[in-house]
Design an enzyme around this catalytic site. Sequence first.
Site, PDB file in Angstrom:
ATOM      1  N   GLY A   1     -37.593   7.481  37.828  1.00 57.40           N
ATOM      2  CA  GLY A   1     -38.208   7.323  36.506  1.00 57.40           C
ATOM      3  C   GLY A   1     -39.260   8.367  36.190  1.00 57.40           C
ATOM      4  N   GLY A   2     -39.182   9.565  36.802  1.00 55.22           N
ATOM      5  CA  GLY A   2     -40.183  10.591  36.504  1.00 55.22           C
ATOM      6  C   GLY A   2     -41.574  10.028  36.734  1.00 55.22           C
TER       7      GLY A   2
ATOM      8  N   SER B   1     -43.310  13.447  40.926  1.00 56.56           N
ATOM      9  CA  SER B   1     -43.947  12.128  40.852  1.00 56.56           C
ATOM     10  C   SER B   1     -43.349  11.167  41.875  1.00 56.56           C
ATOM     11  CB  SER B   1     -43.755  11.518  39.461  1.00 56.56           C
ATOM     12  OG  SER B   1     -44.335  12.326  38.487  1.00 56.56           O
TER      13      SER B   1
ATOM     14  N   ASN C   1     -33.427  15.657  38.758  1.00 56.03           N
ATOM     15  CA  ASN C   1     -34.426  15.626  37.686  1.00 56.03           C
ATOM     16  C   ASN C   1     -33.971  14.740  36.537  1.00 56.03           C
ATOM     17  OD1 ASN C   1     -36.931  16.028  36.659  1.00 56.03           O
ATOM     18  ND2 ASN C   1     -36.387  17.854  35.531  1.00 56.03           N
TER      19      ASN C   1
ATOM     20  N   THR D   1     -33.375  13.515  43.813  1.00 54.13           N
ATOM     21  CA  THR D   1     -33.415  13.795  42.371  1.00 54.13           C
ATOM     22  C   THR D   1     -32.628  15.038  42.007  1.00 54.13           C
ATOM     23  OG1 THR D   1     -34.907  14.201  40.507  1.00 54.13           O
ATOM     24  CG2 THR D   1     -35.584  15.075  42.623  1.00 54.13           C
TER      25      THR D   1
ATOM     26  N   ASP E   1     -39.746  20.558  36.179  1.00 51.14           N
ATOM     27  CA  ASP E   1     -40.913  19.876  36.751  1.00 51.14           C
ATOM     28  C   ASP E   1     -42.077  20.837  36.966  1.00 51.14           C
ATOM     29  OD1 ASP E   1     -40.199  17.260  36.665  1.00 51.14           O
ATOM     30  OD2 ASP E   1     -39.656  17.062  38.769  1.00 51.14           O
TER      31      ASP E   1
ATOM     32  N   THR F   1     -33.075  10.631  38.889  1.00 51.01           N
ATOM     33  CA  THR F   1     -33.671  10.412  40.204  1.00 51.01           C
ATOM     34  C   THR F   1     -33.186   9.069  40.724  1.00 51.01           C
ATOM     35  OG1 THR F   1     -35.593  11.686  39.506  1.00 51.01           O
ATOM     36  CG2 THR F   1     -35.899  10.280  41.406  1.00 51.01           C
TER      37      THR F   1
ATOM     38  N   ARG G   1     -37.458  19.196  48.836  1.00 49.39           N
ATOM     39  CA  ARG G   1     -37.476  19.423  47.387  1.00 49.39           C
ATOM     40  C   ARG G   1     -36.979  20.833  47.083  1.00 49.39           C
ATOM     41  NH1 ARG G   1     -38.791  17.095  42.782  1.00 49.39           N
ATOM     42  NH2 ARG G   1     -40.273  17.908  41.262  1.00 49.39           N
TER      43      ARG G   1
HETATM   44  N1  GLY Z   1     -37.855  15.046  39.066  1.00 49.73           N
HETATM   45  C1  GLY Z   1     -38.636  13.894  39.113  1.00 49.73           C
HETATM   46  C2  GLY Z   1     -39.814  14.057  40.009  1.00 49.73           C
HETATM   47  O1  GLY Z   1     -39.729  14.745  41.002  1.00 49.73           O
HETATM   48  O2  GLY Z   1     -40.857  13.518  39.730  1.00 49.73           O
END
Ligand code: GLY
Length: 533
Positions: free
Chosen positions: A438-439, A417, A365, A363, A387, A345, A103
């Site tokens: 989908g966040g 998420s 984002n 992602t 985020d 994502t 990440r």
């Molecule tokens: N950017 C979406 C997530 O990491 O939840």
Amino acid sequence: MALLAAFFLLGCAKRDLDGDMQPAVATQRFDGTMPVPGAVAADHVLASEAGASVLRAGGNAVDAAIAAALASGVVQPSGSGLGGGGFALVVPAEGEPNVLDFREVAPAAASIDAYATAGASTRGGLAVAVPSEGIGLAELHRMYGRATLATIAGPAIRLAEEGFPTGEHLARSLEESPDMRALFLAGNRRPGLAEALRAWVDSGGEAFRGGWVAEDMVHAARAQGGLVTLDDIKNYKVKLRKPLLGRYAGRTVLTMPPPSSGGIALLQVLGSAGPGASLHCEVEATKHAMADRAAFGGDPDFAAIDVPGLLDPRYLATIAADCGPQTFPPEHYAPSPPPADDHGTLHISAIDAEGVAVALTTTINTSFGSHVIAGRSGIVLNNQMDDFATRFGVPNAFGLVQGAQNAVAPGKRPLSSMTPTIVLGADGEPEIAVGASGGPFIITATTAVLRAILDDGAAASDAVSRSRWHHQWMPNAAIVEADFAAGDTLRAAGHDVRTIEKPFSSVQVVVSRRGDFDAASDPRKGGAPAFSR
Ligand code: GLY
């Protein structure tokens, strides 16, 4: 809790999980000289096909997932790509499952004060966190891959050089972001990206740490006020983490630990609203999980997160017992009040016949991330800074209100998420690889598809196609798709039910049972899976 603690201490070697495990079904071993049967589900058929072609060339599921991720970044650049980051949960043929956490992190110069202005974390250079996808995918290959990097990146390079038809999802994304048409030459060719992919192959990923590709990304971000430096990228570290582990429906569920909130929430909901729970009680369990997310979620290297406590069966029993006939106002769910539509994502699931399984979520984002494009490579840079909790009490692009644990700090990973998840069958072999984009909708969508398969015995395509609901505690509303049939049931329990017209999550799933592969890509993004034979 004792049981869970024992699980954590044991580690997760496939064959350590069940004392009564039977020998796995006879498994043919492939040595790279013959096609490996398997399936790949990405949210674009060209990406799934890129993965399947690598299986046909003798690669394993990890090679296939990387190939699909690279191809996705070419054909679906609104939703992922080398300017972002991600998580990969891997169950190898032998040895322990692992999570590779690549990440993005906040630049060393980042501070919360820089994000006081609305929009600073969503568009432009400041929104860009340290891009880590190229570094992470190279590390994933180094640990588990078998095919050459040239084989893996081959389909993506061809797509970038030769172009591809505009898919439905890309067309929709470009309608919303016409400035991003600049990414493509006629026929959707992306020669700069092909050059960057070749550099990734030739340098074993190093061009994304210190070579021209890294310089190109840093230059673009800084030219638009960004904080990312070359040193940030050089110092970036992929983290190896142990998956969270739970039991459900006679299976072992391996899922994503912090800095994602997804795995904790998934296990909380499965553990407190098991098979037979009413829809209302499942929504209630989700409201508790999402309130916990807001209060406790963050980067475990910066903030203490009591994961065993959040997954303690006694705590989950209190959540189950709390479900009454009517829903409660938001403050009921928050253990302590926090101080204060996704297209960016993409998820890929792959399983091969050797028993290698991968759930890889990547992602940038939101759709087209920060909208900052690296000049030479055409890589779209993320807006992952959004985020973080950049302004306490103010919802982010996903409407999430987040807590102090997730405040911006140099080198810190923002709370995610993303919920890459692998279910091991009673024989200890990978049975399901699943995850979503989908966040925050990732969490409810992944849970819904897992339940459809495990509770109802649904086939993969049925499981991903079913209409879905979502709740994230704040805003205090159950969000349902237009064709969701049980809205009145929720209204009767006091939920504010709001219908959204647009698809909001996209799940990719592969199911493997005794050599048979069933796979599906979510129709909401128009994808299709691919099989290696
Ligand atoms: N950017 C979406 C997530 O990491 O939840």
